[in-house]
Write an enzyme that holds these catalytic residues in place. Sequence first.
Site, short mmCIF file in Angstrom:
data_model
loop_
_atom_site.label_atom_id
_atom_site.label_comp_id
_atom_site.label_asym_id
_atom_site.label_seq_id
_atom_site.Cartn_x
_atom_site.Cartn_y
_atom_site.Cartn_z
N GLU A 317 -1.60 0.54 5.48
CA GLU A 317 -1.13 -0.27 4.35
C GLU A 317 -1.80 -1.63 4.22
O GLU A 317 -1.14 -2.64 3.98
CB GLU A 317 0.39 -0.46 4.44
C1 ACM Z 1 3.66 3.33 7.94
O1 ACM Z 1 4.76 3.87 7.68
N1 ACM Z 1 3.17 2.42 7.13
C2 ACM Z 1 2.90 3.70 9.09
#
Ligand code: ACM
Length: 674
Positions: A317
């Site tokens: 992310e």
């Molecule tokens: C995650 O859930 N961003 C690894």
Amino acid sequence: MKRLLYFAIFIIILASANMTPQTLNLMPVPEKISSGNGKFILTHSFDIAITGNVDKRIYPYATRVLRRLSGRTGLFFPQDNITEKSTADTADCIISIEHPGKVLLNEDESYSLQISINKILLKAKTDLGAMRGMETILQLLQNDESNYFFPVVTIGDKPRFPWRGLMMDACRHFMPVEVIKRNLDAMASVKLNVFHWHLSEDQGFRVECKAFPKLHQLGSDGMYYTQAQIKEILAYAEDRGIRVIPEFDIPGHSTSWFVGYPELASAPGPYTIERRWGVFDPTFNPTIEETYKFFDAFFKEMCELFTDEYMHIGGDENNGNQWNKNEQIQKFMKENEIKSNHDLQTLFNKRILAILTKYEKKMIGWDEILQPELPKNIVIQSWRGTEALAKAAQQGYMGILSSGYYIDLIQPTDYHYLNDPVPANSKLSDAEKKFVLGGEATMWAEFVVPENVDSRIWPRTAAIAERFWSPQNVRDLGDMYRRLENVSFRLEELGITHIKNQELMLRRLTNNGDCTALKTLLDVIEPLKIYTRHNHGVHYDSFSPYTRVVDAAFPDANTARKFRKLMTEFLAGKKELKKEIIVQLNLWKNNHEKLVKTINLSPILKEIEPLSLNLKLISEAGLETLSLLDKKQKPKEDWIKATDNLLLEAKKPYGQTELMIVSAIEKLVNAVKK
Ligand code: ACM
């Protein structure tokens, strides 16, 4: 002769995995089990001997097992601590081990167990196998009216997957040492062998760092693990045959690092520790050498501190916002013909990989790190799906599955249980399947604090542990839930607080008043699932209270699940279940009046009053429906309309919780409509 052979094969098939005798409470179910006749009766003289070439950690492990047996039975066993001198071949339980195991990926954890009426023989190649076998022995303990005993059985067992983990996020909310320790004990009891410790986030940097002390001094609000505490946890885990994989999540999810070291970020500071939940912009600058000098010294220290071969670098992310807005980074990308942020992150990963390799570690990261130039000894942790994992396997990358095991999302146990790292319909070849090492349950900590974290992890993670250990065809949901109830209460013996802490939370919610009516409601509600808790008007952050009804309510509420099953069976023709349904509906119908008295003394409970009223109203509707069914009477149009409206209203969440028995009443109402 041939017929005899066929008969023997038939018996062996019967005895194999999915035919677990209904009286046993084993979880995970062993690979092979065959039950015999008779019992090994536990007496005051019960003792354990250990023979073979062993690591000395097996002695305290076996001693703990002995004490747990003593604690459950009230028997005063004569044996003090089990030691290297405890080798008498006259002992009731003899554990024989070939050689010390290494607490590393792919170590042998197999064991065989033979319980006869006067002897227990546990054999294992390594002490890790012996640990797994001892937990099986504990789970086999039963009693009748006069004795505690082990049934006569023969078990041959080994794990389906070598990587069976639980991830705990100690960043969104800090999890003190004792929380980690009790969860390590619980993990060992269901044969999990990897503790993945999520140690850095936007909301906190949780490790004492000597090279860069501002990381923990400025990035943690004083809530971090000292290196002495980390060593203590590592030793504690190793003594239970559990690997510890630390995760330092980079280059995104990293605000807390920049509070002390803003010069490493991709936008100018100053930075403060993030208090909100979500995905944020602060990201390491991958285009300056200072970043890699920093990580070289940082990982040198951390690679020495943490002993497993693997180091987790997160990698998830990264939203790219800081990179997009930074002119120097954009110029660097142009000059180096880097076409995307993903490619820039790959460059970063490769530099980090070189550092980790120098310090003799292998790399693991989330899905996002996967790209074809990385060496084949890295591990991909898939949070985005089995497909991503399969794709990695096809390219020759090892992987573990976490998608489907996000226990923070409050989904029911059966959902996680049926999720398989290598599903039966997998298109992978047998060779490719070997690249799938297993999986990890992930306990993200936005909505948990030390007080209620155990209730999100357990007992559902025991069912996930079975998915990772037991043969693929062990999938009977009814039997899983039956065994899970037993495993769940046994976890309390290890200090897990999932059941008892609900009581203390209810006492606080009621001002130490009568909790009975509130508990009756709690038994049929669950917190909102997936990410919907964010969508109902309450803004949560790291200093919000996590003490409300929603935080005390359990995932996969047992009473509600059993009522839904009861109704399904009743409607399928088991008319004798009607009595039980009526008792339940009357309890709920009459609960509201009592609960309102409690609510009137506790403003914090006000938000769930509509839920309690709805439970009463649909229970009344359920009782009316049963009586219509009795009289074989068709309901009037306005009754149908009013009842449909009730059901619609009862599906609405209040206080971020929802009633979990509405679907059962709806089925009943639909039956009378026909
Ligand atoms: C995650 O859930 N961003 C690894």
